[in-house]
Design a protein around this motif. Sequence first.
Motif, PDB file in Angstrom:
ATOM      1  N   ILE A   1       0.800  -1.188   0.112  1.00 32.64           N
ATOM      2  CA  ILE A   1      -0.185  -0.143  -0.049  1.00 32.64           C
ATOM      3  C   ILE A   1       0.929   1.184  -0.053  1.00 32.64           C
ATOM      4  N   LEU A   2       1.899   1.351   0.586  1.00 30.87           N
ATOM      5  CA  LEU A   2       2.848   2.265   0.634  1.00 30.87           C
ATOM      6  C   LEU A   2       3.469   2.750  -0.719  1.00 30.87           C
ATOM      7  N   LEU A   3       3.747   1.476  -1.298  1.00 30.29           N
ATOM      8  CA  LEU A   3       4.292   1.736  -2.669  1.00 30.29           C
ATOM      9  C   LEU A   3       2.898   2.285  -3.903  1.00 30.29           C
ATOM     10  N   SER A   4       1.859   1.864  -3.374  1.00 33.80           N
ATOM     11  CA  SER A   4       0.634   2.073  -4.186  1.00 33.80           C
ATOM     12  C   SER A   4       0.343   3.503  -4.042  1.00 33.80           C
ATOM     13  N   ILE A   5       0.152   4.087  -2.833  1.00 37.53           N
ATOM     14  CA  ILE A   5      -0.097   5.252  -2.624  1.00 37.53           C
ATOM     15  C   ILE A   5       0.788   6.299  -3.006  1.00 37.53           C
ATOM     16  N   TYR A   6       2.154   6.061  -3.029  1.00 38.65           N
ATOM     17  CA  TYR A   6       3.149   6.877  -3.912  1.00 38.65           C
ATOM     18  C   TYR A   6       2.619   7.015  -5.415  1.00 38.65           C
ATOM     19  N   SER A   7       2.401   6.141  -6.012  1.00 40.77           N
ATOM     20  CA  SER A   7       1.966   5.853  -7.317  1.00 40.77           C
ATOM     21  C   SER A   7       0.622   6.468  -7.626  1.00 40.77           C
ATOM     22  N   ALA A   8      -0.048   6.317  -6.576  1.00 36.04           N
ATOM     23  CA  ALA A   8      -1.583   6.900  -6.764  1.00 36.04           C
ATOM     24  C   ALA A   8      -1.587   8.402  -6.964  1.00 36.04           C
ATOM     25  N   MET A   9      -0.531   9.017  -6.089  1.00 42.62           N
ATOM     26  CA  MET A   9      -0.453  10.446  -6.088  1.00 42.62           C
ATOM     27  C   MET A   9       0.009  10.942  -7.596  1.00 42.62           C
ATOM     28  N   GLN A  10       1.025   9.942  -8.199  1.00 40.86           N
ATOM     29  CA  GLN A  10       1.581  10.158  -9.387  1.00 40.86           C
ATOM     30  C   GLN A  10       0.435  10.105 -10.295  1.00 40.86           C
ATOM     31  N   LEU A  11      -0.294   9.083 -10.529  1.00 43.06           N
ATOM     32  CA  LEU A  11      -1.585   9.078 -11.187  1.00 43.06           C
ATOM     33  C   LEU A  11      -2.347  10.208 -11.371  1.00 43.06           C
ATOM     34  N   ILE A  12      -2.590  10.883 -10.190  1.00 41.82           N
ATOM     35  CA  ILE A  12      -3.599  12.145 -10.192  1.00 41.82           C
ATOM     36  C   ILE A  12      -2.787  13.314 -10.803  1.00 41.82           C
ATOM     37  N   PHE A  13      -1.569  13.509 -10.248  1.00 35.02           N
ATOM     38  CA  PHE A  13      -0.821  14.728 -10.366  1.00 35.02           C
ATOM     39  C   PHE A  13       0.173  14.786 -11.521  1.00 35.02           C
ATOM     40  N   ALA A  14       0.476  13.601 -12.206  1.00 35.01           N
ATOM     41  CA  ALA A  14       1.274  13.944 -13.288  1.00 35.01           C
ATOM     42  C   ALA A  14       0.967  14.490 -14.441  1.00 35.01           C
ATOM     43  N   PRO A  15      -0.344  14.060 -14.924  1.00 31.66           N
ATOM     44  CA  PRO A  15      -0.874  14.935 -15.989  1.00 31.66           C
ATOM     45  C   PRO A  15      -1.129  16.391 -15.643  1.00 31.66           C
ATOM     46  N   LEU A  16      -1.386  16.931 -14.582  1.00 33.63           N
ATOM     47  CA  LEU A  16      -1.577  18.055 -14.171  1.00 33.63           C
ATOM     48  C   LEU A  16      -0.263  18.762 -14.148  1.00 33.63           C
ATOM     49  N   TRP A  17       0.758  18.247 -13.591  1.00 35.65           N
ATOM     50  CA  TRP A  17       2.140  18.679 -13.565  1.00 35.65           C
ATOM     51  C   TRP A  17       2.672  18.881 -14.956  1.00 35.65           C
ATOM     52  N   GLY A  18       2.305  17.885 -16.006  1.00 34.04           N
ATOM     53  CA  GLY A  18       2.834  18.062 -17.353  1.00 34.04           C
ATOM     54  C   GLY A  18       2.344  19.226 -18.019  1.00 34.04           C
ATOM     55  N   ARG A  19       0.862  19.247 -17.791  1.00 31.18           N
ATOM     56  CA  ARG A  19       0.359  20.283 -18.437  1.00 31.18           C
ATOM     57  C   ARG A  19       0.688  21.627 -17.846  1.00 31.18           C
TER      58      ARG A  19
ATOM     59  N   ALA B   1       3.745  10.554   4.646  1.00 33.65           N
ATOM     60  CA  ALA B   1       5.190  11.117   4.052  1.00 33.65           C
ATOM     61  C   ALA B   1       5.264  10.543   2.699  1.00 33.65           C
ATOM     62  N   ARG B   2       4.764   9.587   2.483  1.00 27.67           N
ATOM     63  CA  ARG B   2       4.858   8.721   1.064  1.00 27.67           C
ATOM     64  C   ARG B   2       3.977   9.287   0.104  1.00 27.67           C
ATOM     65  N   SER B   3       2.811   9.690   0.443  1.00 28.68           N
ATOM     66  CA  SER B   3       1.780  10.445  -0.387  1.00 28.68           C
ATOM     67  C   SER B   3       2.531  11.773  -0.916  1.00 28.68           C
ATOM     68  N   ALA B   4       2.854  12.537  -0.023  1.00 29.68           N
ATOM     69  CA  ALA B   4       3.759  13.622  -0.342  1.00 29.68           C
ATOM     70  C   ALA B   4       4.905  13.396  -1.284  1.00 29.68           C
ATOM     71  N   ALA B   5       5.782  12.443  -1.164  1.00 34.64           N
ATOM     72  CA  ALA B   5       6.694  12.249  -2.198  1.00 34.64           C
ATOM     73  C   ALA B   5       6.175  11.886  -3.463  1.00 34.64           C
ATOM     74  N   GLY B   6       4.958  11.230  -3.556  1.00 34.98           N
ATOM     75  CA  GLY B   6       4.290  10.949  -4.771  1.00 34.98           C
ATOM     76  C   GLY B   6       3.789  12.150  -5.617  1.00 34.98           C
ATOM     77  N   ILE B   7       3.395  13.147  -4.714  1.00 41.08           N
ATOM     78  CA  ILE B   7       2.650  14.266  -5.309  1.00 41.08           C
ATOM     79  C   ILE B   7       3.960  15.391  -5.806  1.00 41.08           C
ATOM     80  N   ALA B   8       5.083  15.190  -5.179  1.00 41.24           N
ATOM     81  CA  ALA B   8       6.280  16.036  -5.706  1.00 41.24           C
ATOM     82  C   ALA B   8       6.812  15.478  -6.652  1.00 41.24           C
ATOM     83  N   SER B   9       7.266  14.069  -6.779  1.00 38.18           N
ATOM     84  CA  SER B   9       7.928  13.396  -7.742  1.00 38.18           C
ATOM     85  C   SER B   9       7.087  13.327  -9.153  1.00 38.18           C
ATOM     86  N   ALA B  10       5.807  13.422  -8.982  1.00 34.78           N
ATOM     87  CA  ALA B  10       5.101  13.618 -10.198  1.00 34.78           C
ATOM     88  C   ALA B  10       5.500  14.764 -11.000  1.00 34.78           C
ATOM     89  N   ALA B  11       6.046  15.900 -10.323  1.00 37.01           N
ATOM     90  CA  ALA B  11       6.288  17.037 -11.117  1.00 37.01           C
ATOM     91  C   ALA B  11       7.779  16.794 -11.877  1.00 37.01           C
TER      92      ALA B  11
END
Length: 399
Positions: free
Chosen positions: A27-45, A82-92
Amino acid sequence: MLGFGIIIPNLAYYAEEVGASPTEIAILLSIYSAMQLIFAPLWGRLSDKYGRKPAILYGLLGNAFALAAFGLANDYIWLFLARSAAGIASAAVLPSVMAYVADVTTEEERGKGMGLMGAAMGLGFILGPAIGGVMGSHDLPFFVAGGLSFLTFLFVLAILPESLQKDVVDEQHEWISPREIYRRTTLESPLIPLFLIAFFSTFSFAGLEATFPLFIKDGWGYDQKEMGWMFMIMGAIVVPLQGGLLGRLINWIGERRIIVTGLLLNAFGMVLLLFSINFTTITVFLTITGIGNQLIRPTNTSWISKQTHIGHGAAIGIMDGFLGLGRILGPLLGGLLYDQSAHPKLVKSLINMSHVGWLYSNNAYSYTVLAVILIIATICLYVPLRNVENSVNDVNSQT
């Protein structure tokens, strides 16, 4: 990626020390990726609109703080946050970096550029796990990785120029709203076969990564040190392939053939893990899987960047969203399958069977399931990928 590599051998062990189960680690690995799923397209845009450099800077700084917070956590809830926050940041970071490469390369140079980018990422997997594996303490690597992220932030701030030329981009790409970004991921998108390749290749490898530290620990008593050497050896083989040969291979045989070959190698290596008997065989089979997996992402990114009409950042961000989805579902499935094999109440009768029982007691049958899923996906996507290739060739011939 050096910082990311440093925490690879330690994340599962550190979470286990805090009291997390295999499923909770997944789940820790997955929540990191869940944040990337949500935020990577937005950061890219956003990087398409405001520039690559600001997105990279925000991502690196946020990642530095999130890694430090993970190392300070003393219960599972704080690990999760903390893992969720890292996912949001790394998605950028990675979508913007890949878009940066697309900005500064021609289509003929694109495969080489993405291959060199993949090689640079691979260097992180060579040095990172080896460094993280010899640190001794499982929390120290997170502080070191956070410090590296902050140093990279300073480097980008002081040295890296902006790559986005607004006047050129405005002429080549249509602008879309953030809401429309997600609509572009529907089955109507012409790039959907390439997005699905990103999903399935990541899904399978992430499922392996989620349980691999526990797999080698339960089967052979190996810990983060041995795992670090395994990943270092794998990276030493993958990096020259990506940096020196991948661009030439793309121009020679095309993206489709490389992607299909990578998918099959990925699946083949996971099946071979069933027959591991020692450090050498595990490393060889892991390397086969790693070669297949690492052939796919740079090639797929190059192909997408050549065909997109919505901006490099947005398109690669959408691709990273699919990567994030794969990293969510892959570890969840891998963790659940590993839990069943480690606590085989449902398969107790099979344990007594010589061959099948060995598969279950060795906790490796989950890799067979992931490999079968990957092979089925390859078969189903073979024709759509060929259609994408043919459509590009038709446009080029008309031009």
